[in-house]
Design a protein around this motif. Structure first.
Motif, PDB file in Angstrom:
ATOM      1  N   THR A 172       3.302  38.163  -0.714  1.00  0.00           N
ATOM      2  CA  THR A 172       2.614  38.985   0.276  1.00  0.00           C
ATOM      3  C   THR A 172       3.219  38.784   1.665  1.00  0.00           C
ATOM      4  OG1 THR A 172       0.479  39.200  -0.841  1.00  0.00           O
ATOM      5  CG2 THR A 172       0.428  39.135   1.562  1.00  0.00           C
ATOM      6  N   SER A 173       3.565  39.886   2.305  1.00  0.00           N
ATOM      7  CA  SER A 173       3.897  39.918   3.740  1.00  0.00           C
ATOM      8  C   SER A 173       4.928  38.888   4.162  1.00  0.00           C
ATOM      9  CB  SER A 173       2.616  39.727   4.572  1.00  0.00           C
ATOM     10  OG  SER A 173       2.860  39.999   5.939  1.00  0.00           O
ATOM     11  N   GLU A 174       6.151  39.048   3.639  1.00  0.00           N
ATOM     12  CA  GLU A 174       7.251  38.242   4.168  1.00  0.00           C
ATOM     13  C   GLU A 174       7.564  38.662   5.597  1.00  0.00           C
ATOM     14  OE1 GLU A 174      11.702  37.263   4.649  1.00  0.00           O
ATOM     15  OE2 GLU A 174      10.591  39.140   4.855  1.00  0.00           O
ATOM     16  N   GLU A 175       7.412  39.955   5.862  1.00  0.00           N
ATOM     17  CA  GLU A 175       7.674  40.472   7.209  1.00  0.00           C
ATOM     18  C   GLU A 175       6.462  40.240   8.112  1.00  0.00           C
ATOM     19  OE1 GLU A 175      10.553  41.221   7.775  1.00  0.00           O
ATOM     20  OE2 GLU A 175      11.505  42.214   6.071  1.00  0.00           O
ATOM     21  N   PRO A 176       6.683  40.012   9.414  1.00  0.00           N
ATOM     22  CA  PRO A 176       5.579  39.724  10.331  1.00  0.00           C
ATOM     23  C   PRO A 176       4.968  40.968  10.972  1.00  0.00           C
ATOM     24  CG  PRO A 176       7.654  39.431  11.463  1.00  0.00           C
ATOM     25  CD  PRO A 176       8.003  39.837  10.048  1.00  0.00           C
ATOM     26  N   THR A 177       5.275  42.144  10.428  1.00  0.00           N
ATOM     27  CA  THR A 177       4.988  43.408  11.110  1.00  0.00           C
ATOM     28  C   THR A 177       3.539  43.553  11.569  1.00  0.00           C
ATOM     29  OG1 THR A 177       6.644  44.408   9.657  1.00  0.00           O
ATOM     30  CG2 THR A 177       5.272  45.912  10.940  1.00  0.00           C
ATOM     31  N   ARG A 178       2.580  43.278  10.681  1.00  0.00           N
ATOM     32  CA  ARG A 178       1.196  43.614  11.016  1.00  0.00           C
ATOM     33  C   ARG A 178       0.486  42.517  11.797  1.00  0.00           C
ATOM     34  NH1 ARG A 178      -3.375  46.631   7.257  1.00  0.00           N
ATOM     35  NH2 ARG A 178      -4.876  46.887   8.966  1.00  0.00           N
ATOM     36  N   PHE A 179       0.637  41.266  11.370  1.00  0.00           N
ATOM     37  CA  PHE A 179      -0.130  40.191  11.996  1.00  0.00           C
ATOM     38  C   PHE A 179       0.741  39.167  12.720  1.00  0.00           C
ATOM     39  CE2 PHE A 179      -2.993  41.791   8.687  1.00  0.00           C
ATOM     40  CZ  PHE A 179      -4.116  42.042   9.463  1.00  0.00           C
ATOM     41  N   GLY A 180       2.039  39.439  12.826  1.00  0.00           N
ATOM     42  CA  GLY A 180       2.926  38.556  13.567  1.00  0.00           C
ATOM     43  C   GLY A 180       3.213  37.237  12.874  1.00  0.00           C
ATOM     44  N   VAL A 196      -4.314  28.839   7.566  1.00  0.00           N
ATOM     45  CA  VAL A 196      -5.689  29.115   7.142  1.00  0.00           C
ATOM     46  C   VAL A 196      -6.590  29.277   8.359  1.00  0.00           C
ATOM     47  CG1 VAL A 196      -7.728  28.130   6.010  1.00  0.00           C
ATOM     48  CG2 VAL A 196      -5.501  28.012   4.877  1.00  0.00           C
ATOM     49  N   ARG A 197      -6.461  28.366   9.304  1.00  0.00           N
ATOM     50  CA  ARG A 197      -7.279  28.461  10.520  1.00  0.00           C
ATOM     51  C   ARG A 197      -6.952  29.712  11.307  1.00  0.00           C
ATOM     52  NH1 ARG A 197      -6.011  22.871  10.426  1.00  0.00           N
ATOM     53  NH2 ARG A 197      -4.262  23.180  11.881  1.00  0.00           N
ATOM     54  N   SER A 198      -5.672  30.025  11.389  1.00  0.00           N
ATOM     55  CA  SER A 198      -5.243  31.188  12.163  1.00  0.00           C
ATOM     56  C   SER A 198      -5.750  32.497  11.571  1.00  0.00           C
ATOM     57  CB  SER A 198      -3.716  31.207  12.255  1.00  0.00           C
ATOM     58  OG  SER A 198      -3.252  32.370  12.900  1.00  0.00           O
ATOM     59  N   LEU A 199      -5.685  32.606  10.240  1.00  0.00           N
ATOM     60  CA  LEU A 199      -6.062  33.872   9.590  1.00  0.00           C
ATOM     61  C   LEU A 199      -7.546  34.189   9.740  1.00  0.00           C
ATOM     62  CD1 LEU A 199      -3.929  33.796   6.308  1.00  0.00           C
ATOM     63  CD2 LEU A 199      -3.564  35.188   8.356  1.00  0.00           C
ATOM     64  N   LYS A 200      -8.339  33.193  10.000  1.00  0.00           N
ATOM     65  CA  LYS A 200      -9.774  33.432  10.183  1.00  0.00           C
ATOM     66  C   LYS A 200     -10.072  34.193  11.465  1.00  0.00           C
ATOM     67  CE  LYS A 200     -11.138  29.349   7.508  1.00  0.00           C
ATOM     68  NZ  LYS A 200     -11.780  28.002   7.534  1.00  0.00           N
ATOM     69  N   ARG A 201      -9.110  34.163  12.402  1.00  0.00           N
ATOM     70  CA  ARG A 201      -9.340  34.842  13.692  1.00  0.00           C
ATOM     71  C   ARG A 201      -8.244  35.861  14.037  1.00  0.00           C
ATOM     72  NH1 ARG A 201      -7.685  29.557  14.717  1.00  0.00           N
ATOM     73  NH2 ARG A 201      -5.720  29.374  15.883  1.00  0.00           N
ATOM     74  N   THR A 202      -7.284  36.052  13.128  1.00  0.00           N
ATOM     75  CA  THR A 202      -6.151  36.930  13.406  1.00  0.00           C
ATOM     76  C   THR A 202      -6.561  38.403  13.309  1.00  0.00           C
ATOM     77  OG1 THR A 202      -4.529  35.322  12.650  1.00  0.00           O
ATOM     78  CG2 THR A 202      -3.872  37.635  12.575  1.00  0.00           C
ATOM     79  N   VAL A 203      -6.080  39.197  14.278  1.00  0.00           N
ATOM     80  CA  VAL A 203      -6.277  40.654  14.245  1.00  0.00           C
ATOM     81  C   VAL A 203      -4.938  41.337  14.480  1.00  0.00           C
ATOM     82  CG1 VAL A 203      -8.672  40.549  15.038  1.00  0.00           C
ATOM     83  CG2 VAL A 203      -6.819  40.759  16.717  1.00  0.00           C
ATOM     84  N   ASP A 204      -4.834  42.598  14.041  1.00  0.00           N
ATOM     85  CA  ASP A 204      -3.605  43.357  14.266  1.00  0.00           C
ATOM     86  C   ASP A 204      -3.692  44.120  15.582  1.00  0.00           C
ATOM     87  OD1 ASP A 204      -5.190  45.596  13.812  1.00  0.00           O
ATOM     88  OD2 ASP A 204      -4.333  46.037  11.835  1.00  0.00           O
ATOM     89  N   ASN A 205      -2.725  44.983  15.838  1.00  0.00           N
ATOM     90  CA  ASN A 205      -2.677  45.714  17.110  1.00  0.00           C
ATOM     91  C   ASN A 205      -3.820  46.710  17.280  1.00  0.00           C
ATOM     92  OD1 ASN A 205      -0.372  44.379  17.948  1.00  0.00           O
ATOM     93  ND2 ASN A 205       1.028  45.925  17.108  1.00  0.00           N
ATOM     94  N   HIS A 206      -4.496  47.014  16.170  1.00  0.00           N
ATOM     95  CA  HIS A 206      -5.652  47.919  16.231  1.00  0.00           C
ATOM     96  C   HIS A 206      -6.961  47.151  16.145  1.00  0.00           C
ATOM     97  CE1 HIS A 206      -2.985  51.384  15.910  1.00  0.00           C
ATOM     98  NE2 HIS A 206      -2.373  50.774  14.917  1.00  0.00           N
ATOM     99  N   ASN A 207      -6.881  45.850  16.369  1.00  0.00           N
ATOM    100  CA  ASN A 207      -8.041  44.953  16.373  1.00  0.00           C
ATOM    101  C   ASN A 207      -8.724  44.868  15.008  1.00  0.00           C
ATOM    102  OD1 ASN A 207      -9.325  43.067  18.065  1.00  0.00           O
ATOM    103  ND2 ASN A 207     -11.111  44.408  18.272  1.00  0.00           N
ATOM    104  N   VAL A 208      -7.962  45.130  13.944  1.00  0.00           N
ATOM    105  CA  VAL A 208      -8.478  44.955  12.585  1.00  0.00           C
ATOM    106  C   VAL A 208      -8.182  43.532  12.143  1.00  0.00           C
ATOM    107  CG1 VAL A 208      -8.309  45.716  10.171  1.00  0.00           C
ATOM    108  CG2 VAL A 208      -8.103  47.384  12.040  1.00  0.00           C
TER     109      VAL A 208
END
Length: 465
Positions: A172-180, A196-208
């Motif tokens: 899943t998601s080798e490229e950083p396009t959506r979530f950096g 794990v800690r980061s993904l709990k608060r990570t959002v994309d450019n559309h705040n999803v």
């Protein structure tokens, strides 16, 4: 079983139209090794010669490329988008056609396993990714997934029976396009608590949020489920990734195979400057605090310090530079840069980062702007290919009569993180002019067939150890 398999594999060069094989010499070598004459007719209980089905492989690559949010010949396939979901379904379909046992983990890493006769042993794994940055090509990562599935098919057609299970992974998601975040799936598999800690608060450019994006693709993640993605150190006996080189060396030197000995250590940095802004005509030059010029100066500093390292293996890129408000008649009040620095020497890379950080501080003082952010997003160590896997790859190349080059990878790959939980190796094949991450990206059927044969033979050898 292995001598028989090798004798069969060595017959594939002519059948697949691969150039550069000395088929007669290879046949003689393997007949001596196997202890019986090789046969083309399948008589005497032996399978007919192996061949890579290059037409089928190219057709699958073309079909997968059709799942794209940009028009052909470009490919855009971003994590958890509708096109990504369609691509996932397509890959799982091929796995099931091959009779593989298919499963997915919480974030959508997909596993297709051919169960071996001694299934309790650590499996031999291979794989790559199929997500694609905007307006890229159709071979990056894809050759390592569809090529791996063709390698499994090659072995199945040979009558080979693995001792250790063989597994194909679509990460899943080798490229950083959506979530950096590069190599999101393999990084989690390697046990990154920080991720794990980061993904709990990570959002994309559309705040999803990451969790909501995963849910939209059918992966209903509870934050605690992320730990279930972690793999034990003994999950795999070995991991081998087939990939286009993404550089010009193999094509330029006319060498069909690259055996990767190390993957460079990458680091990603986000930087933001804030100034006063103002009207482009009304604010005189001595009175300006231009965040845009601060960013430009830092971008040049990255180049300067990378070149001063004295090593060709040190590289630096300012891949993103954004200005606010982004109007021709407005002095930039904010600037945002994203910097990539890589090296096979971790200490040398980190020294470059230190100098860039000091430069950012100095620039902010001299230009009267605020350095509001200097954040190291990731600072991963390099990965060395395991000697046992390199030996297996060299053995395969020699038996196939394929010239090869020992080389490093300066690009990020899932193998960088698989090396944390398994002995790792990579096989490179040439790509046209070294192009990658652009629509002109291309690998010839002949080069892909060479790579598939190399992968099949390497996996077979490791499976029987």
């Amino acid at each position: 079983m292995l001598p028989f398999l090798l004798s069969l594999l060595l017959l594939t060069g002519a059948a697949a139209g691969v150039q550069g094989h000395d088929d007669a010499a290879a046949r003689r070598t393997m007949e001596e090794f196997a202890g019986f004459p090789a046969s083309d007719d399948g008589e005497g209980g032996r399978a007919s010669p192996l061949r890579v089905d290059s037409e089928s492989l190219q057709r699958q690559i073309d079909e997968l490329a059709s799942f794209s949010d940009s028009p052909a010949p470009s490919v855009t396939r971003v994590l958890y988008s509708d096109k990504d979901v369609q691509a996932r379904r397509y890959i799982k379909g091929i796995m099931k056609q091959l009779g593989l046992s298919v499963r997915e983990d919480a974030v959508g890493n997909i596993f297709g396993r051919w169960v071996g006769s001694e299934a309790e042993l650590g499996a031999v794994a291979t794989g790559s990714h199929v997500d694609a940055i905007p307006f890229s090509g159709k071979y990056d990562g894809v050759v390592g997934v569809l090529g791996a599935l063709e390698a499994i098919s090659v072995l199945q057609r040979s009558g080979f029976q693995p001792k250790r299970s063989l597994e194909v992974i679509m990460f899943t998601s080798e490229e950083p396009t959506r979530f950096g975040i590069s190599c999101l799936g393999s990084r989690l598999m390697a046990g990154s608590e920080e991720l794990v800690r980061s993904l709990k608060r990570t959002v994309d450019n559309h705040n999803v949020s990451f969790v909501d994006a995963a849910d939209s693709a059918g992966y209903k993640i509870h934050p605690d489920d992320l730990h279930n993605v972690f793999l034990n150190q003994d999950a795999y006996f070995a991991f081998i990734e087939l990939h286009i080189e993404q550089g010009p060396i193999l094509e330029k030197e006319g060498i069909p195979i690259g055996i990767v000995t190390a993957i460079a250590a990458p680091a990603s940095i986000k930087v933001e400057f804030e100034g006063n802004g103002g009207h482009a005509g009304a604010v005189l030059m001595p009175a300006r605090n231009d965040a845009g010029l601060a960013a430009a100066e830092l971008a040049l500093a990255v180049e300067k310090y990378v070149l001063e390292s004295g090593s060709i293996d040190t590289v630096g890129t300012v891949g993103i530079l954004q200005l606010h408000p982004g109007a021709i008649n407005s002095i930039p009040s904010k600037s945002h840069l994203e910097i990539d620095v890589r090296d096979i020497d971790e200490k040398r890379r980190n020294y470059v980062i230190e100098k860039v950080h000091k430069s950012a501080i100095d620039i902010s003082k001299i230009r009267g702007v605020e350095l509001s952010e200097f954040k190291i997003i990731n600072q991963d160590p390099p990965a060395l290919s395991d000697k046992s896997v390199i030996n297996a790859m060299e053995f395969a190349a020699k038996q196939l009569g394929l010239e090869y080059k020992l080389m490093i990878s300066r690009a990020y790959h899932d193998s960088l993180f698989m090396a944390r939980i398994s002995p790792m190796g990579m096989i490179f094949i040439p790509c046209y002019k070294g192009y990658s991450h652009k629509p002109e990206e291309y690998a010839s059927p002949e080069d892909m067939a060479n790579g598939v044969q190399m992968l099949a033979l390497t996996m077979a050898k490791l499976s029987l150890e």
